[in-house]
Structure formats: structure tokens, C-alpha cells
Design an enzyme around this catalytic site. Sequence first.
Site, PDB file in Angstrom:
ATOM      1  N   ASP A  17     -82.494 -27.689   8.800  1.00 39.95           N
ATOM      2  CA  ASP A  17     -83.818 -27.090   8.625  1.00 39.95           C
ATOM      3  C   ASP A  17     -84.263 -27.033   7.176  1.00 39.95           C
ATOM      4  OD1 ASP A  17     -83.885 -26.629  11.394  1.00 39.95           O
ATOM      5  OD2 ASP A  17     -82.805 -24.740  11.165  1.00 39.95           O
ATOM      6  N   LYS A  20     -86.446 -31.820   6.335  1.00 43.04           N
ATOM      7  CA  LYS A  20     -86.295 -33.289   6.431  1.00 43.04           C
ATOM      8  C   LYS A  20     -87.530 -33.925   7.073  1.00 43.04           C
ATOM      9  CE  LYS A  20     -82.518 -32.590   8.804  1.00 43.04           C
ATOM     10  NZ  LYS A  20     -82.270 -31.134   8.663  1.00 43.04           N
ATOM     11  N   GLY A  44     -84.811 -30.045  15.205  1.00 41.09           N
ATOM     12  CA  GLY A  44     -86.218 -29.688  15.308  1.00 41.09           C
ATOM     13  C   GLY A  44     -86.828 -29.972  13.953  1.00 41.09           C
ATOM     14  N   HIS A  45     -87.656 -30.996  13.881  1.00 41.14           N
ATOM     15  CA  HIS A  45     -88.239 -31.408  12.603  1.00 41.14           C
ATOM     16  C   HIS A  45     -89.739 -31.168  12.661  1.00 41.14           C
ATOM     17  CE1 HIS A  45     -84.628 -34.358  12.029  1.00 41.14           C
ATOM     18  NE2 HIS A  45     -84.266 -33.106  12.094  1.00 41.14           N
ATOM     19  N   GLN A 225     -79.683 -32.522  11.487  1.00 43.22           N
ATOM     20  CA  GLN A 225     -78.703 -31.512  11.053  1.00 43.22           C
ATOM     21  C   GLN A 225     -78.417 -31.707   9.552  1.00 43.22           C
ATOM     22  OE1 GLN A 225     -77.754 -33.249  14.335  1.00 43.22           O
ATOM     23  NE2 GLN A 225     -79.302 -31.789  14.882  1.00 43.22           N
TER      24      GLN A 225
HETATM   25  P1  GDP Z   1     -85.861 -30.026   9.271  1.00 41.34           P
HETATM   26  O1  GDP Z   1     -85.091 -29.678  10.503  1.00 41.34           O
HETATM   27  O2  GDP Z   1     -84.984 -30.294   8.104  1.00 41.34           O
HETATM   28  O3  GDP Z   1     -86.877 -31.119   9.499  1.00 41.34           O
HETATM   29  O4  GDP Z   1     -86.686 -28.712   8.907  1.00 41.34           O
HETATM   30  P2  GDP Z   1     -87.550 -27.800   9.912  1.00 41.34           P
HETATM   31  O5  GDP Z   1     -88.791 -28.526  10.245  1.00 41.34           O
HETATM   32  O6  GDP Z   1     -86.697 -27.316  11.047  1.00 41.34           O
HETATM   33  O7  GDP Z   1     -87.802 -26.512   9.017  1.00 41.34           O
HETATM   34  C1  GDP Z   1     -88.516 -26.582   7.820  1.00 41.34           C
HETATM   35  C2  GDP Z   1     -89.776 -25.692   7.943  1.00 41.34           C
HETATM   36  O8  GDP Z   1     -90.302 -25.451   6.654  1.00 41.34           O
HETATM   37  C3  GDP Z   1     -90.894 -26.357   8.725  1.00 41.34           C
HETATM   38  O9  GDP Z   1     -91.591 -25.374   9.444  1.00 41.34           O
HETATM   39  C4  GDP Z   1     -91.782 -26.955   7.626  1.00 41.34           C
HETATM   40  O10 GDP Z   1     -93.149 -27.046   8.018  1.00 41.34           O
HETATM   41  C5  GDP Z   1     -91.631 -25.932   6.543  1.00 41.34           C
HETATM   42  N1  GDP Z   1     -91.737 -26.462   5.172  1.00 41.34           N
HETATM   43  C6  GDP Z   1     -91.330 -27.675   4.689  1.00 41.34           C
HETATM   44  N2  GDP Z   1     -91.518 -27.740   3.352  1.00 41.34           N
HETATM   45  C7  GDP Z   1     -92.048 -26.556   2.986  1.00 41.34           C
HETATM   46  C8  GDP Z   1     -92.437 -25.983   1.727  1.00 41.34           C
HETATM   47  O11 GDP Z   1     -92.299 -26.594   0.670  1.00 41.34           O
HETATM   48  N3  GDP Z   1     -92.922 -24.713   1.743  1.00 41.34           N
HETATM   49  C9  GDP Z   1     -93.049 -23.982   2.890  1.00 41.34           C
HETATM   50  N4  GDP Z   1     -93.539 -22.751   2.800  1.00 41.34           N
HETATM   51  N5  GDP Z   1     -92.700 -24.481   4.090  1.00 41.34           N
HETATM   52  C10 GDP Z   1     -92.190 -25.740   4.137  1.00 41.34           C
HETATM   53  P1  IMO Z   2     -82.177 -29.952  12.209  1.00 40.81           P
HETATM   54  O1  IMO Z   2     -82.108 -31.438  12.409  1.00 40.81           O
HETATM   55  C1  IMO Z   2     -80.094 -26.108  12.099  1.00 40.81           C
HETATM   56  C2  IMO Z   2     -76.507 -25.781  14.612  1.00 40.81           C
HETATM   57  C3  IMO Z   2     -76.552 -24.792  15.758  1.00 40.81           C
HETATM   58  C4  IMO Z   2     -75.085 -24.387  15.817  1.00 40.81           C
HETATM   59  C5  IMO Z   2     -74.367 -25.699  15.508  1.00 40.81           C
HETATM   60  C6  IMO Z   2     -73.886 -26.452  16.741  1.00 40.81           C
HETATM   61  O2  IMO Z   2     -83.437 -29.332  12.711  1.00 40.81           O
HETATM   62  O3  IMO Z   2     -81.837 -29.577  10.816  1.00 40.81           O
HETATM   63  P2  IMO Z   2     -75.159 -27.897  18.576  1.00 40.81           P
HETATM   64  O4  IMO Z   2     -76.246 -27.503  19.549  1.00 40.81           O
HETATM   65  O5  IMO Z   2     -75.527 -29.012  17.673  1.00 40.81           O
HETATM   66  O6  IMO Z   2     -73.850 -28.125  19.268  1.00 40.81           O
HETATM   67  O7  IMO Z   2     -74.951 -26.576  17.664  1.00 40.81           O
HETATM   68  O8  IMO Z   2     -75.281 -26.498  14.791  1.00 40.81           O
HETATM   69  N1  IMO Z   2     -77.600 -26.787  14.598  1.00 40.81           N
HETATM   70  C7  IMO Z   2     -78.636 -26.739  13.753  1.00 40.81           C
HETATM   71  N2  IMO Z   2     -78.982 -25.820  12.822  1.00 40.81           N
HETATM   72  N3  IMO Z   2     -80.823 -27.249  12.242  1.00 40.81           N
HETATM   73  C8  IMO Z   2     -80.463 -28.184  13.146  1.00 40.81           C
HETATM   74  O9  IMO Z   2     -81.052 -29.392  13.213  1.00 40.81           O
HETATM   75  C9  IMO Z   2     -79.350 -27.936  13.983  1.00 40.81           C
HETATM   76  N4  IMO Z   2     -78.752 -28.628  14.972  1.00 40.81           N
HETATM   77  C10 IMO Z   2     -77.675 -27.919  15.328  1.00 40.81           C
HETATM   78  O10 IMO Z   2     -77.396 -23.696  15.467  1.00 40.81           O
HETATM   79  O11 IMO Z   2     -74.794 -23.480  14.774  1.00 40.81           O
HETATM   80 MG    MG Z   3     -84.978 -28.193  11.954  1.00 40.07          MG
END
Ligand code: GDP
Ligand code: IMO
Ligand code: MG
Length: 435
Positions: A17, A20, A44-45, A225
Site C-alpha cells: 500500500d 504503487k 488493492g491498487h 504487495q
Molecule cells: P498500492 O497498493 O501500493 O497501489 O497502494 P494503495 O492504492 O493500496 O494505497 C495508497 C493510497 O494512497 C491510495 O488511496 C492512493 O490514492 C493514495 N496516495 C498515493 N499517493 C499519495 C500521496 O502522495 N498523497 C496522498 N495523500 N495519498 C496518496
Molecule cells: P498491495 O499490492 C498490504 C498482507 C495481508 C496479510 C499478509 C498475507 O495492495 O500493496 P495474503 O492474503 O496475501 O495471504 O495475506 O499480507 N497483504 C497486504 N498488505 N497490501 C497488500 O497488497 C497486501 N497483500 C497482502 O494483510 O498481512
Molecule cells: Mg494496496
Amino acid sequence: MSLVRTNLAILGLQWGDEGKGKVVDLLSPKFQQVVRFQGGNNAGHTVVVDGQSIALHQVPSGALHPGCFLVVGNGVVLNLDVFQQELDRLKARGFDLGGRLMLSDRAHLILPHHIALDLWREGGANKIGTTGRGIGPAYEMKAGRMGVRLGDLLHPETLADRIRPGYEEVRLRLGAEAASLPALEAVVDGLLRTAEPLLPYIGDTQSHLVTAWERGDRILFEGAQATLLDIDHGTYPFVTSSNCSLGGLFTGTGLPPKALDKILGIAKAYTTRVGSGPFPAEMHDATGERLRQVGKEFGTTTGRPRRCGWFDAPITAHACRTNGVDGLAIMKLDVLDGLDEVGLIVGYRTGEGTVTTKLPSCAADWKDLKPEVKLFKGWASTRGITRHGQLPDAAHAYLEALVESVEVPIAYLSTGPDRQEGCIYPGTFLEPLLA
Ligand code: GDP
Ligand code: IMO
Ligand code: MG
């Protein structure tokens, strides 16, 4: 630097999270191929365009750019129901992926009994806080030679025989609770029905990518991840079941290392973790809660609150070394805006009172580690800044210390969720790419 040869990997450097999805979406217009190579719908991206948020789980985050061909590589585990729903949602928002999508015939399927086994385990004492999406069991079946691959869908007459061994093992494991599993015939029928519209997309993604590479297409690899969740290099056993660090890119696509030119490591300006496991940075106080609220740190996939703390340099430095990161994308700096002081974890104090930056291999040994925090003066606002020269001095000082502690330069700084909120650092390898 020639753009032609810049095939780029985007890898998470913390516990996921990091943002990416935003970076992949931002860079995608400069690439012809965008590739997922591991993980499944545990990812979840989130991509934000003009204030509108789009969550992607299995579809590569290049989806919003019509010039990008999207590849789901052999290292991914796929839930086809969820994949179809994702395609439908994208189509409803005007993004039709028809004609620009390929799913590896060697990618493994996540089946209903994998999800049931994941949830059953998570109900027990050895719970690790998974996403409950069946990821672990799907990869276990792959390693145990009982997996079912997308290519198997092209042979419906033998599909039940492919599914049966894994299905029977899960039934045995669940005992009385197996009564709630769908019958094997229902699993087969359901799968064939869901798969039907997706069959035309199944193909040999390795050949597709090798050909694309040879003709000079630019390829963007989207990690899911992150390194601290990597099954080998993360905080085992509190990890996911794939190699989310660099090695997984090669096994998960079938491309050789020389097909990759640069590695961009993605890290938040602080640290979060969702699920159980070691997390020395965790702050249970008002500052931790503030980071969670301002950073909207609730899981994209499960909605769970993320654990929050200061930037942890030892774990991020470990991730940089593991992946050979060329440059950092530091995300969500704006979330630290308005704090009186900003902390940076530069090491851990051990039970014996010494300070170390070495990460223990055993989860139990993490318990004795207390973060050694260096405090920096806060700043008023960085939100939406697009030039690194506009940063407040205090933010500069904090980022300089961060870079010193992980020994990798910053290439991109994100100052808000939207595409245009952020700055490319001058003179870095990203500059010609994004120009
Ligand atoms: P990922 O799993 O690495 O793709 O990240 P996620 O999408 O799960 O979580 C990142 C969250 O931060 C998302 O809701 C993005 O919209 C948000 N985000 C990304 N870059 C920034 C930033 O520079 N500032 C803020 N406030 N939010 C951001
Ligand atoms: P993105 O791509 C954050 C964590 C779960 C748990 C562990 C194992 O959005 O960064 P799993 O269901 O994969 O067997 O769970 O990994 N986990 C993540 N945490 N971002 C993710 O993906 C994750 N995918 C799995 O919360 O601790
Ligand atoms: Mg994510």
C-alpha cells in the site's frame, strides 16, 4: 539515456500500500506493456484521476491508458469471478480492455475451496491476518503440484480431474466444516461459466513479452504487495505466499534479468502495515491515529485499519538492497504536513541495549526491538507541490536524512493522490521517462 531500453520495475519497499498503483498509472503512458507478475486479488491498487478513485486488484494499473497492453503473467494467482467484475467495472467507467489484454495460460486459479481453507485457518490460533482471498492455498497447491492453471480451462473434459486432488485435500483438512463447500461438479460448472468470456484472453504471455522486448517495446512491471511481505525476504511467517521482491519478476514472467533496466522502489514517507506480524514502528498514540486518518490508511481490499508509524529506515534499506533499487519514489509526504515534529527510525534498540539496523530472521526476535527515532522539525504544507525546489526547508532536511539512511536517491516525490500531485527529481533516470 535512451528511452527505448528503459524497462522498469515498480516494487513496494515496505509492507504494501505504498502507492504503487499511482506510480504505475502515472508512468504507463510511456510504456507499451504493463505487466503483473505475482500476487492476486490480495492487492488493492488505487488510482485517482480528477478526484475519482479507481481500485484495481488483478488488472494491471496501466488499464486507464488505451495505449497500454496489459499482461497478467504466469506468477499471478487469479480469481476469475473477481477479474470479470473488475473488467465490468472498468467498462462501465469507459475503459474497455478488449484487444489489449493477455492472461498467462500458466497462471494459477484461485478456487472456492482455496478461499474456504484460507478463512478456516484465519479462524484458528495461527491466524496471520490474511486478506482471506485464498492466496496462500492457491500458491500451496501450485507448489504441491495440485494447482489448476488457466490453460486447463481450454480442456474442459479433464478439468474435474485437475481440480479433484486439491479439492479432496481441502475437504479432508476441513473435516465437518467441509459440508459448506460447493460440490466438485458445482466448482467445475461455475468455473467454466465464469471463464467463458475470458477464454480469448488466455495465451502464452512469456512469448508475447519476449517478442515485445525484442521489438523494443517499453515494458513496465507492476509489483504487488512488497518486500517485507515477500515469502523469503519478508517478516516470515507474517508474509504473503509469493516473491514480491525482484526475483518474482523473472519467475513470474519468464523474462531474463537482462530484460530489465531500472528498478523504482516505492515507499511512503511513513510506514504502515495491515494484518499481524512484526512492526516496530507502530504508534498506538494520537500521532499514529492522525497518520491513519489523514493518510486514509484503511485497506483498499478489506477496509481494515492499517497500523501506522514513522518511516522505518532499516526495513526500507533492507528492501533497497534486496531489490537493487535505482531510485526511490517517496509517497504521501503531504500526510506529514502540519505536524510539529516528524520522526525517522534510524535503528532498533535491542534487549541488551545496543542499537542495530539488522532485521531478525525470526518473528519472535522482533519483539525485543524498540525503534530508535530521530526527530525533525515539521513543516506547514507540501500538498500538491510539483517542483522539488518548492519544498519547505524542513521537508528538505527530513528527506535528506531519509535518503542518507537508506542510501538510495529519490527519483519521484508524491504530494497528493492525483496524477499531477508530485515531482520528478531533476537529473534522475525518471526525468527523461516522464518528460
Ligand atoms: P498500492 O497498493 O501500493 O497501489 O497502494 P494503495 O492504492 O493500496 O494505497 C495508497 C493510497 O494512497 C491510495 O488511496 C492512493 O490514492 C493514495 N496516495 C498515493 N499517493 C499519495 C500521496 O502522495 N498523497 C496522498 N495523500 N495519498 C496518496
Ligand atoms: P498491495 O499490492 C498490504 C498482507 C495481508 C496479510 C499478509 C498475507 O495492495 O500493496 P495474503 O492474503 O496475501 O495471504 O495475506 O499480507 N497483504 C497486504 N498488505 N497490501 C497488500 O497488497 C497486501 N497483500 C497482502 O494483510 O498481512
Ligand atoms: Mg494496496
